[in-house]
Design a protein around this motif. Structure first.
Motif, PDB file in Angstrom:
ATOM      1  N   THR A  27      41.724  76.413 113.758  1.00 15.94           N
ATOM      2  CA  THR A  27      40.249  75.505 113.695  1.00 15.94           C
ATOM      3  C   THR A  27      40.558  74.291 114.165  1.00 15.94           C
ATOM      4  OG1 THR A  27      39.172  76.691 111.558  1.00 15.94           O
ATOM      5  CG2 THR A  27      37.985  74.304 112.220  1.00 15.94           C
ATOM      6  N   THR A  28      41.385  73.309 114.238  1.00 12.12           N
ATOM      7  CA  THR A  28      41.871  72.727 114.052  1.00 12.12           C
ATOM      8  C   THR A  28      42.680  72.169 116.357  1.00 12.12           C
ATOM      9  OG1 THR A  28      42.615  71.622 112.402  1.00 12.12           O
ATOM     10  CG2 THR A  28      43.528  70.489 114.073  1.00 12.12           C
ATOM     11  N   ASP A  30      41.744  74.177 118.366  1.00 12.94           N
ATOM     12  CA  ASP A  30      40.109  74.716 119.270  1.00 12.94           C
ATOM     13  C   ASP A  30      40.322  73.865 119.221  1.00 12.94           C
ATOM     14  OD1 ASP A  30      40.493  77.584 119.455  1.00 12.94           O
ATOM     15  OD2 ASP A  30      39.120  78.121 117.765  1.00 12.94           O
ATOM     16  N   THR A  31      39.758  72.640 118.436  1.00 17.11           N
ATOM     17  CA  THR A  31      39.441  71.260 118.497  1.00 17.11           C
ATOM     18  C   THR A  31      39.998  70.163 118.966  1.00 17.11           C
ATOM     19  OG1 THR A  31      38.086  71.181 115.692  1.00 17.11           O
ATOM     20  CG2 THR A  31      38.833  69.470 117.156  1.00 17.11           C
ATOM     21  N   ASP A  34      39.834  71.630 122.970  1.00 16.75           N
ATOM     22  CA  ASP A  34      38.380  70.945 123.362  1.00 16.75           C
ATOM     23  C   ASP A  34      37.988  69.340 123.481  1.00 16.75           C
ATOM     24  OD1 ASP A  34      37.332  73.313 123.114  1.00 16.75           O
ATOM     25  OD2 ASP A  34      36.039  72.895 120.853  1.00 16.75           O
ATOM     26  N   GLU A  83      38.910  66.697 108.238  1.00 20.75           N
ATOM     27  CA  GLU A  83      38.355  67.811 109.317  1.00 20.75           C
ATOM     28  C   GLU A  83      37.396  66.726 110.129  1.00 20.75           C
ATOM     29  OE1 GLU A  83      39.445  70.348 110.645  1.00 20.75           O
ATOM     30  OE2 GLU A  83      41.141  70.539 109.010  1.00 20.75           O
ATOM     31  N   GLN A  84      37.761  67.155 111.435  1.00 19.62           N
ATOM     32  CA  GLN A  84      36.604  66.177 112.496  1.00 19.62           C
ATOM     33  C   GLN A  84      35.985  66.762 113.538  1.00 19.62           C
ATOM     34  OE1 GLN A  84      36.154  62.479 111.724  1.00 19.62           O
ATOM     35  NE2 GLN A  84      37.466  62.547 110.533  1.00 19.62           N
ATOM     36  N   ASP A  85      35.036  66.705 114.208  1.00 18.05           N
ATOM     37  CA  ASP A  85      34.564  67.921 115.024  1.00 18.05           C
ATOM     38  C   ASP A  85      35.064  66.842 116.531  1.00 18.05           C
ATOM     39  OD1 ASP A  85      32.308  66.015 116.384  1.00 18.05           O
ATOM     40  OD2 ASP A  85      31.982  66.457 114.202  1.00 18.05           O
ATOM     41  N   ALA A  86      35.107  68.555 117.105  1.00 19.34           N
ATOM     42  CA  ALA A  86      35.686  67.645 118.565  1.00 19.34           C
ATOM     43  C   ALA A  86      34.985  66.273 119.318  1.00 19.34           C
ATOM     44  CB  ALA A  86      35.412  68.594 119.705  1.00 19.34           C
ATOM     45  N   ASP A  87      33.552  66.332 119.276  1.00 21.62           N
ATOM     46  CA  ASP A  87      32.726  65.075 119.374  1.00 21.62           C
ATOM     47  C   ASP A  87      33.186  63.465 118.717  1.00 21.62           C
ATOM     48  OD1 ASP A  87      31.345  67.317 120.704  1.00 21.62           O
ATOM     49  OD2 ASP A  87      29.697  68.155 119.987  1.00 21.62           O
TER      50      ASP A  87
END
Length: 97
Positions: A27-28, A30-31, A34, A83-87
């Protein structure tokens, strides 16, 4: 590996993900892909394995997984554990471009 000081002492912002591979690292990854794709050559995106770089992680007091940091010109500008999202990461790094 390049010395840490050399990695962070650049004019571009450097986003670093300190991670420990026991969790779902995909997951990380992929983030971060991006984020790197969105920022292009405006910033660096680096992953550092906490277990393989324990001395550095201890020196920076990295306790959580993942821990994200943004450096620019050798100075830490931002730090967050979890966790942090890509945006969110893209927006944060762009503040320092």
């Amino acid at each position: 590996m390049t010395k840490f000081g050399e990695l962070i002492s650049v004019e571009k912002p450097v986003l670093i993900d300190f991670y420990f591979d026991w969790n779902d690292a995909n997951t990380t990854i992929d983030t971060l892909r991006d984020v790197a794709a969105a920022l292009g050559d405006k910033a660096k995106v680096i992953k550092i394995d906490i277990k393989k770089n324990e001395i550095l992680a201890d020196a920076l007091r990295v306790k959580g997984n993942p821990t994200f940091m943004i450096y620019k010109n050798g100075e830490m500008k931002w730090r967050q554990t979890g966790e942090q999202d890509a945006d969110t990461l893209i927006d944060l790094v762009q503040e320092y471009v």
